[in-house]
Design a protein around this motif. Structure first.
Motif, short mmCIF file in Angstrom:
data_model
loop_
_atom_site.label_atom_id
_atom_site.label_comp_id
_atom_site.label_asym_id
_atom_site.label_seq_id
_atom_site.Cartn_x
_atom_site.Cartn_y
_atom_site.Cartn_z
N UNK A 150 -46.35 -11.39 -27.23
CA UNK A 150 -46.00 -10.16 -27.91
C UNK A 150 -46.94 -9.05 -27.45
N UNK A 151 -46.52 -7.79 -27.53
CA UNK A 151 -47.35 -6.68 -27.02
C UNK A 151 -48.73 -6.59 -27.68
N UNK A 152 -48.82 -6.99 -28.95
CA UNK A 152 -50.09 -6.83 -29.67
C UNK A 152 -50.94 -8.10 -29.69
N UNK A 153 -50.55 -9.11 -28.89
CA UNK A 153 -51.35 -10.33 -28.84
C UNK A 153 -52.51 -10.14 -27.87
N UNK A 154 -53.74 -10.21 -28.40
CA UNK A 154 -54.92 -9.84 -27.62
C UNK A 154 -55.67 -11.04 -27.04
N UNK A 155 -55.30 -12.27 -27.43
CA UNK A 155 -56.06 -13.45 -27.00
C UNK A 155 -55.40 -14.20 -25.86
N UNK B 220 -46.84 -15.71 -29.39
CA UNK B 220 -46.94 -16.21 -28.02
C UNK B 220 -46.14 -17.50 -27.89
N UNK B 221 -45.59 -17.71 -26.70
CA UNK B 221 -44.89 -18.95 -26.36
C UNK B 221 -45.40 -19.42 -25.01
N UNK B 222 -45.47 -20.73 -24.83
CA UNK B 222 -45.95 -21.32 -23.58
C UNK B 222 -44.78 -22.02 -22.88
N UNK B 223 -44.58 -21.69 -21.62
CA UNK B 223 -43.54 -22.33 -20.81
C UNK B 223 -44.22 -23.34 -19.89
#
Length: 368
Positions: A102-107, A88-91
């Protein structure tokens, strides 16, 4: 007796390698398996904000537990998510933020809530400041910062759990488990002097001297106990003061409650010394017993996850089981002394039995 103790500590000072090595091994294993596995989840950050605002947000993001934030350029941050280096990245933007996941990031919903909370605090502060004239805004900002740093009251959060619920702390478990396991070898090294002295007939010379036999036994037992206790105290202090491990307010209580366990290990070592005719056999018996005791006693993994009734039944013969109960009781569980009567009683019972049998067998061998 005092002279015997002084002699043993002088010999230890001349050759402290074994004591130091075991202490280092305990610290390394406890750190790798406890603190080491608590690696923070890495998150990339890229921003459209000014440097001052970016620094403020990075500081606030850094307060999130179990997460680490690193600043990148926009293209690099997105590329890391695309390549799988970051999930994950935060803008960071002036009017809000975006998440690149990412597609599999669940949080993502949880992270979004946490970052939204930070933005809400910033927006609230800016709204309060802008409600005042421009010439007073710096003063108001300073007042708000002071109020945040020194609040008028504190709020503590707690939760209820069912009685007997399994409470887990990987840091404490690995620390307690490997400390109780490895200190067996330290105590055994101290008791092994008795086997070596009997083998080399130094014991016979001490008996015919003016020193009483009871003083010889007491000196050896006190030396072994002090050796093991000091090692435990050093290891716990390193993790508490040096690495900041949370003992849940029970650090000093843990230094006291571990005393019955060390006494039990001293008694167990005396029992093994009574049946071992050579130092080599003594060391072999210690290794054969220490590892199964650690496995059965929950030093490697919590007994709460064990489903085998046989293994759980066998765990009651391991002193480590009761040592873990005591240390968990005064730290994570916050148990009272009454709640710890059973493990305390079992360790003291084992101490009396092992000590009594061990010394009696030694005396009978001398008569023969």
């Amino acid at each position: 007796m005092i002279n015997i103790l002084k002699t043993k500590f002088v010999l230890l000072a001349r050759n402290p390698a074994s004591f130091i090595i075991i202490t280092v091994i305990i610290c390394l294993f406890a750190y790798i398996l406890g603190l080491g596995q608590q690696a923070k989840f890495p998150i990339a950050v890229f921003t459209d904000l000014e440097d001052q605002q970016t620094q403020f947000f990075m500081k606030e993001l850094g307060k999130m537990p179990n997460k680490s934030f690193e600043l990148f350029e926009e293209r690099e941050a997105i590329e890391k998510v695309r390549n799988g280096d970051r999930e994950v990245a935060i803008h960071l933007k002036e009017d809000g933020f975006d998440l690149v996941i990412a597609p599999d990031y669940m949080d993502a919903p949880l992270l979004q809530h946490e970052v939204s909370t930070i933005y809400s605090k910033v927006s609230q502060k800016q709204a309060i400041i802008q409600a005042y004239p421009v010439d007073k805004q710096n003063e108001i900002s300073a007042v708000i910062d002071e109020a945040v740093a020194n609040p008028s009251f504190h709020i503590n959060y707690s939760n209820f759990s069912n009685d007997g619920a399994f409470i887990w702390d990987a840091k404490l478990h690995s620390l307690f488990g490997f400390t109780l396991f490895m200190v067996i070898y330290t105590v055994a090294n101290g008791v092994n002097h008795i086997v070596m002295e009997r083998r080399s007939h130094i014991w016979d010379r001490l008996i015919v001297s003016s020193i009483r036999k009871s003083e010889i036994y007491i000196a050896n037992l006190v030396y072994s106990f002090i050796l093991g206790y000091i090692q435990i105290a050093i290891v716990l202090a390193i993790f508490y003061f040096g690495l900041g491990v949370d003992f849940y307010g029970g650090f000093y209580q843990s230094l006291v409650i571990v005393i019955p366990y060390v006494l039990c290990i001293v008694a167990l070592s005396i029992f093994i010394a009574s049946i071992a005719t050579t130092p080599g056999k003594f060391n072999a018996f210690i290794v054969v017993l220490a590892v199964p005791f650690a496995m059965l006693g929950g030093a490697y993994w919590p007994l709460e996850i064990v489903t085998s009734e046989t293994i759980l039944a066998l765990s009651y013969i391991s002193p480590i089981t009761y040592g873990m109960d005591l240390l968990y009781g005064v730290t994570l569980n916050g148990s009272s002394l009454t709640d710890l009567i059973r493990p305390l009683g079992m360790l003291l019972f084992m101490t009396v039995v092992f000590m009594g049998i061990g010394i009696n067998v030694m005396e009978k061998k001398e008569v023969r």
